[in-house]
Design an enzyme around this catalytic site. Structure first.
Site, mmCIF file in Angstrom:
data_model
loop_
_atom_site.group_PDB
_atom_site.id
_atom_site.type_symbol
_atom_site.label_atom_id
_atom_site.label_comp_id
_atom_site.label_asym_id
_atom_site.label_seq_id
_atom_site.Cartn_x
_atom_site.Cartn_y
_atom_site.Cartn_z
ATOM 1 C CD GLU A 133 -2.627 1.206 2.647
ATOM 2 O OE1 GLU A 133 -3.064 0.096 3.037
ATOM 3 O OE2 GLU A 133 -2.855 2.281 3.258
ATOM 4 C CD GLU A 138 -3.337 7.125 5.776
ATOM 5 O OE1 GLU A 138 -4.386 6.570 6.131
ATOM 6 O OE2 GLU A 138 -2.191 6.712 6.061
#
Length: 258
Positions: A133, A138
C-alpha cells in the site's frame, strides 16, 4: 470506455521532471458525476471500523466549479452514522512506477480522515498487507497541521507498528490547496508536498516481496473517511458536518524510454 492504461516502469537513476510525460489525468472540468471512464466507487462500510457508509450518490461525490468534491454528511444509512465517498481508478488507470500528483484541499473537522493512496490490482489474490500500500497523503482532523506519507508491506505495517512513514507540519493543510505527490521508481518511493520531499523510502538489495512489493500495477484511491481506528481516536465533531475534500486535479506521469 477508454482503454486501460497499464505501463511498466524502467530504471530511473535520478528524479527529473523532463524525463516524464503525462499519461493520465482528470482536470474535473465537466460538472456532474465523476467521469465513469476514469473513476469507480467503493460502496458500503469497508474497513478500519469507520463510521461512514460509502455511496455513489452525487450528494457525496460530484464535480462542481472545476473541482471534485467528496462530501461527508451526518446521516444514517445502512448501519453507518455518516455518508461519504471513495473513488478509485481501478480498471481505468493502473500503473507500475511514475509520478502521481493530486492537488487537493482537505477538511478540518475532528473525526475526518481524508486520504490519497494506492493499492495493487492483485489485492483480491494477495491479501493486505502483503500486497502493499502507498499512502501519498493521510490526515486526521484532530491533528490538523500534520500530513502523513506511509508505505505498508508484509514486513512494515501499522498492525505490527513497523510501518515506514514520515510526517510534515503544514499549517495551511486545511485552508489551502496543496499538491500531494509520490515519485515511484524501481529503487525508491519519494513522498512530497508542493514539490518538497519529506519521505524517501529506499529498496534494499536484500529486500524480498515482504519488504518491497512495489513492482506491479497499482491504482489510485481518493476518499474521505469518518472516525475509525485512527480518525476517530479523539471522537467526531458531529456539529461540524457536512465536511468536504476538494480535488483540483489528478495527474499521472511516467518516464519515457529514450
Amino acid at each position: 470506455m477508454r482503454p486501460l492504461i497499464l505501463l511498466a516502469c524502467t530504471a530511473l537513476s535520478a528524479i527529473a521532471s523532463e524525463d516524464y510525460k503525462l499519461v493520465w489525468s482528470d482536470e474535473f472540468d465537466k460538472a456532474g458525476p465523476p467521469d465513469p471512464a476514469k473513476w469507480g466507487f467503493e460502496k458500503g462500510m469497508l474497513r478500519n471500523n469507520e463510521k461512514q457508509f460509502y455511496t455513489d450518490r452525487i450528494r457525496n461525490a460530484r464535480v462542481e466549479d472545476g473541482k471534485l468534491v467528496i462530501e461527508a454528511h451526518k446521516e444514517v444509512m445502512e448501519g453507518g452514522s455518516f455518508t461519504s465517498a471513495s473513488l478509485n481508478s481501478r480498471g481505468h488507470g493502473e500503473w507500475t512506477c511514475g509520478r502521481f500528483e493530486v492537488k487537493a484541499k482537505i477538511p478540518a473537522a475532528r473525526g475526518t480522515w481524508p486520504a490519497i493512496w494506492m493499492l495493487p490490482t492483485d489485492i483480491g489474490k494477495v491479501a493486505w498487507p502483503k500486497c502493499g500500500e502507498i499512502d501519498i497523503m493521510e490526515h486526521v482532523g484532530y491533528d490538523p497541521d500534520i500530513i502523513h506519507g506511509t508505505l505498508h508491506t508484509e514486513a512494515y505495517n501499522h498492525i505490527k507498528h513497523t510501518q515506514r512513514g514520515e510526517k510534515i507540519n503544514v499549517p495551511t493543510a486545511t485552508t489551502e490547496f496543496h499538491i500531494y505527490s509520490a515519485e515511484w521508481t524501481p529503487e525508491r518511493i519519494i513522498i512530497s508536498i508542493d514539490g518538497k520531499a519529506y519521505g524517501t523510502f529506499e529498496k534494499k538489495q536484500s529486500d524480498t516481496v515482504d519488504q518491497w512489493p512495489f513492482d506491479k500495477p497499482f491504482y489510485l484511491i481518493l476518499n474521505l473517511a469518518i472516525g475509525g481506528d485512527w480518525g476517530g481516536q479523539k471522537g467526531i465533531d458531529d456539529a461540524a458536518f457536512p465536511q468536504r475534500m476538494e480535488v483540483d486535479y489528478v495527474r499521472v506521469y511516467q518516464q519515457q524510454k529514450k
